[in-house]
Scaffold this active site. Structure first.
Site, PDB file in Angstrom:
ATOM      1  N   ARG A  23       0.946  -1.082   0.005  1.00  0.00           N
ATOM      2  CA  ARG A  23       0.026   0.023  -0.068  1.00  0.00           C
ATOM      3  C   ARG A  23       0.738   1.192   0.053  1.00  0.00           C
ATOM      4  O   ARG A  23       0.580   2.222  -0.655  1.00  0.00           O
ATOM      5  CB  ARG A  23      -0.867  -0.086   1.189  1.00  0.00           C
ATOM      6  CG  ARG A  23      -2.101  -1.018   1.151  1.00  0.00           C
ATOM      7  CD  ARG A  23      -2.799  -1.133   2.428  1.00  0.00           C
ATOM      8  NE  ARG A  23      -2.250  -1.409   3.317  1.00  0.00           N
ATOM      9  CZ  ARG A  23      -2.360  -0.981   4.649  1.00  0.00           C
ATOM     10  NH1 ARG A  23      -3.459  -0.269   4.914  1.00  0.00           N
ATOM     11  NH2 ARG A  23      -1.658  -1.399   5.723  1.00  0.00           N
ATOM     12  N   ASN A  41      -6.079  -2.968   2.734  1.00  0.00           N
ATOM     13  CA  ASN A  41      -6.136  -4.219   2.774  1.00  0.00           C
ATOM     14  C   ASN A  41      -7.542  -4.769   3.031  1.00  0.00           C
ATOM     15  O   ASN A  41      -8.566  -4.168   3.568  1.00  0.00           O
ATOM     16  CB  ASN A  41      -5.517  -4.734   3.958  1.00  0.00           C
ATOM     17  CG  ASN A  41      -3.973  -4.520   3.852  1.00  0.00           C
ATOM     18  OD1 ASN A  41      -3.334  -4.405   2.663  1.00  0.00           O
ATOM     19  ND2 ASN A  41      -3.217  -4.366   4.895  1.00  0.00           N
TER      20      ASN A  41
END
Length: 94
Positions: A23, A41
């Site tokens: 990320r 996530n």
């Protein structure tokens, strides 16, 4: 000059993509390309990336998602049009 084509794409990235700075790396790449949206996530181990911006830049981010950062092992990237009409003003990690 003509208008720039803006698009929004929702990408579901699976494989070894959690716990490998995916990320944060996606945010760095999105910021470099001028893309807004987010990376988050999911409980199943995948990462969702919402990419909003110029079509060419979004395409470059999607290409990057297929490899990800060095520690990642991307197995698949499923891309769909997103109908997010009010994207955020920056790319966020959620």
């Amino acid at each position: 000059m003509g208008e720039r084509a803006l698009v929004a794409k929702r990408c579901m990235v699976s494989g070894k993509v959690q716990g490998v700075w995916f990320r944060a790396s996606a945010k760095r790449e999105a910021d470099r390309l001028g893309i807004t949206g987010h990376a988050r996530n999911f409980a199943d181990g995948s990462v969702e990336v919402l990419a909003c911006g110029e079509a060419d830049a979004v395409a470059m981010l999607i290409e990057w998602l297929h490899a990800g950062p060095p520690q990642a092992q991307v197995e698949s990237v499923v891309v769909a049009d997103a109908d997010d009409s009010t994207p955020s003003s920056a790319f966020q990690i959620k």
